[in-house]
Write a protein that holds these residues in place. Structure first.
Motif, PDB file in Angstrom:
ATOM      1  N   GLU A  58       9.362  15.180 -28.557  1.00 48.41           N
ATOM      2  CA  GLU A  58       8.394  16.247 -28.359  1.00 48.41           C
ATOM      3  C   GLU A  58       7.307  15.829 -27.369  1.00 48.41           C
ATOM      4  OE1 GLU A  58       6.715  17.799 -31.924  1.00 48.41           O
ATOM      5  OE2 GLU A  58       8.643  18.469 -32.742  1.00 48.41           O
ATOM      6  N   LEU A  59       6.924  14.538 -27.419  1.00 50.37           N
ATOM      7  CA  LEU A  59       5.917  14.037 -26.486  1.00 50.37           C
ATOM      8  C   LEU A  59       6.433  14.115 -25.053  1.00 50.37           C
ATOM      9  CD1 LEU A  59       3.071  12.631 -26.357  1.00 50.37           C
ATOM     10  CD2 LEU A  59       4.341  10.473 -26.202  1.00 50.37           C
ATOM     11  N   VAL A  60       7.703  13.723 -24.861  1.00 54.81           N
ATOM     12  CA  VAL A  60       8.306  13.811 -23.524  1.00 54.81           C
ATOM     13  C   VAL A  60       8.329  15.260 -23.055  1.00 54.81           C
ATOM     14  CG1 VAL A  60      10.431  13.476 -22.205  1.00 54.81           C
ATOM     15  CG2 VAL A  60       9.680  11.711 -23.810  1.00 54.81           C
ATOM     16  N   GLY A  61       8.712  16.166 -23.954  1.00 59.14           N
ATOM     17  CA  GLY A  61       8.729  17.578 -23.588  1.00 59.14           C
ATOM     18  C   GLY A  61       7.355  18.082 -23.187  1.00 59.14           C
ATOM     19  N   TYR A  62       6.327  17.633 -23.908  1.00 58.46           N
ATOM     20  CA  TYR A  62       4.959  18.028 -23.572  1.00 58.46           C
ATOM     21  C   TYR A  62       4.581  17.520 -22.183  1.00 58.46           C
ATOM     22  CZ  TYR A  62      -0.140  18.513 -24.147  1.00 58.46           C
ATOM     23  OH  TYR A  62      -1.471  18.836 -23.998  1.00 58.46           O
ATOM     24  N   MET A  63       4.959  16.281 -21.883  1.00 56.30           N
ATOM     25  CA  MET A  63       4.673  15.740 -20.562  1.00 56.30           C
ATOM     26  C   MET A  63       5.355  16.577 -19.481  1.00 56.30           C
ATOM     27  SD  MET A  63       5.633  12.091 -18.794  1.00 56.30           S
ATOM     28  CE  MET A  63       7.327  12.591 -18.715  1.00 56.30           C
ATOM     29  N   VAL A  64       6.650  16.907 -19.689  1.00 54.28           N
ATOM     30  CA  VAL A  64       7.380  17.686 -18.687  1.00 54.28           C
ATOM     31  C   VAL A  64       6.711  19.048 -18.493  1.00 54.28           C
ATOM     32  CG1 VAL A  64       9.597  18.739 -18.093  1.00 54.28           C
ATOM     33  CG2 VAL A  64       9.551  16.492 -19.190  1.00 54.28           C
ATOM     34  N   SER A  65       6.278  19.670 -19.587  1.00 54.02           N
ATOM     35  CA  SER A  65       5.609  20.967 -19.458  1.00 54.02           C
ATOM     36  C   SER A  65       4.313  20.844 -18.674  1.00 54.02           C
ATOM     37  CB  SER A  65       5.346  21.569 -20.843  1.00 54.02           C
ATOM     38  OG  SER A  65       4.334  20.848 -21.540  1.00 54.02           O
TER      39      SER A  65
END
Length: 496
Positions: free
Chosen positions: A197-204
């Motif tokens: 989820e942290l990686v997804g937040y970074m990508v967003s």
């Protein structure tokens, strides 16, 4: 912008990281902005030292864990003097041995263990704080404190339960809460319950548009998060190794390499794949059509390139062999050592230099000692190889799996013939059997002893029968298609 995603990096980096370093240089050359994103937690070293070591610029690097702070990627510059300014003026003693210092306070077993960047510098990378004999905190520095880890005793061991990541002014940017391996990331206005989820937040937070391209070098643990949040950006997957298992494949089913299985299953969301060789490109397309009924876009772009061909300043060292790789079991450096020892019975002038670092180093050192071969087989460690290949007469590979082989490319760029096994995809790309080396036929039933015997036979044949000058010239011809100006054209086709 081109965003390149990977997991980790180390001093003994794999071919994936070196491939990225080559790509960074090529994208610079053609005027394309690129970032290289690393998502693993790295504590043993400052990530900047690792990325700079293989040629990245600081401005090209994004680290997942500092992305949400205002901390910049930078070398360690925090000093012992600065650390001491945070301590009371009296009441402690200081000693140092090599890369480690110790600040001891009054009381029962209270001290700081100070870890410097090297044995001579006063630059501090990490400080471990011990109170009453128990580890309670670790602080990590570059030009200031980047993050801290907090510990408590659990089952008679120090248990890390919290990480705090700081902004430049010392304020907390966010926290990682660790409950026996289960993590949560707490921001002032957000809570994420996994690293994915942290990686997804970074990508967003990258705010990707159709003008951006995302290139994924490793998808493990991050692939789904990237695809879910990449928006309109183009997505490309780099194939760094053999992409399927031959044993698990028949006329009706194919067993993909688990590193690529997810990206192959998501082919509708992938704009392109990149292989390093034409042979793999052709095979991948055939398999997609046969097993999935689709025709993906697949580019062939070597994972590295040669700035120029390297010629020896003086004569090459007679009967000299080199091999260069991580010292890992799958590279089979032990087979190379055994073959060199055996071949020297026929070619007594033969010598072998082994370049690289890795977990097998001690085992290989003991094997060399066992054969009494220390005078002609030498472990040379990790070195910059650019001006080394051309001084040797032969490159020897023991690997039975090589998606491309940067060292193979560099070897032919130095005019070296190569001996290696006839396995997909690297060796056949660089070796024309009998013209600039030997491809050794191999199958799954061949024993290690038989492989060593085959390596030995080709070593003897090359040094006693081959026209070495012709072999050297043919390698140079093979190398020309890998010159940087040629490889850059491939990247221009993708990124414009």
């Amino acid at each position: 912008m081109i965003y390149n995603f990977n997991l980790g990096i180390g001093w003994a980096s794999s071919g994936v990281e070196y491939a990225q370093s080559y790509r960074a240089a090529m994208l610079r050359n053609i005027g394309v902005d690129a970032k290289f994103i690393f998502t693993d937690m790295i504590t043993s070293e400052n990530i900047e030292h690792l990325t700079r070591n293989i040629g990245f610029l600081d401005s090209e690097i994004i680290w997942l864990y500092t992305f949400f702070t205002d901390q910049k990627i930078a070398p360690v510059s925090y000093t012992l003097k600065e650390l001491r300014e945070t301590l009371p003026s009296k009441g402690y003693t200081y000693t140092r041995t090599g890369k480690t210092g110790r600040i001891v306070f009054q009381g029962n077993n209270n001290f700081y263990a100070v870890y410097f960047t090297d044995e001579k510098s006063d630059r501090v990378h990490r400080v471990e704080i011990v109170s009453g004999g128990l580890l309670i905190r670790k602080d990590y520095f570059t030009y200031g404190r980047v993050f801290s880890e907090y510990y408590a005793p659990l089952d008679k061991k120090a248990h890390m339960y919290l990480r705090r990541f700081f902004n430049e002014d010392g304020t907390v940017a966010y926290e990682e809460i660790n409950d026996d391996g289960k993590v949560m990331y707490q921001f002032p206005d957000q809570l994420f319950c996994s690293k994915e989820e942290l990686v997804g937040y970074m990508v967003s937070r990258l705010n990707l548009t159709k003008k951006d391209t995302v290139i994924v070098d490793r998808t493990t643990g991050i692939g789904q998060a990237i695809l879910r949040h990449a928006g309109a950006a183009r997505i490309g997957i780099i194939i760094h190794a053999d992409h399927f298992s031959e044993r698990g494949t028949d006329e009706n089913n194919i067993l993909w390499n688990n590193y690529y299985e997810y990206s192959f299953a998501m082919d509708k969301h992938i704009d392109f794949y990149v292989t390093a060789t034409d042979e793999q490109n052709k095979l991948l397309k055939e398999q997609f059509l046969k097993y999935k009924g689709v025709a993906p876009t697949v580019y062939t772009i070597p994972v590295g390139s040669l700035e120029e061909l390297k010629y020896p300043v003086a004569n090459r060292r007679p009967y000299s062999i080199l091999t260069a790789s991580r010292l890992a079991s799958e590279k089979h450096i032990d087979w190379i050592i055994e073959a060199a020892v055996k071949a020297r019975e026929t070619v007594p002038q033969l010598s072998l230099d082994i370049y690289g670092k890795g977990g097998e180093e001690q085992k290989l050192r003991e094997l060399i000692k066992k054969h009494g071969a220390e005078k002609y087989i030498v472990l040379r460690g990790q070195q910059n190889m650019k001006e080394i290949y051309q001084d040797y007469e032969l490159y020897l590979s023991g690997s039975t799996s090589e998606g491309f082989g940067l060292t193979l490319m560099e070897a032919v760029g130095g005019g070296l013939p190569i001996i290696g096994f006839d396995v997909r995809y690297g060796n056949p790309t660089f070796i024309d059997d009998g013209e600039n080396g030997y491809l050794i036929p191999v199958d799954e039933h061949m024993t290690a002893k038989e492989k060593i015997e085959a390596l030995t036979d080709r070593l003897i044949r090359l040094f006693t029968e081959a026209d070495l000058e012709s072999f050297h010239n043919h390698s140079y011809e093979k190398a020309r298609k890998f010159l940087t100006k040629e490889v850059e054209q491939g990247w221009k086709a993708i990124v414009g």
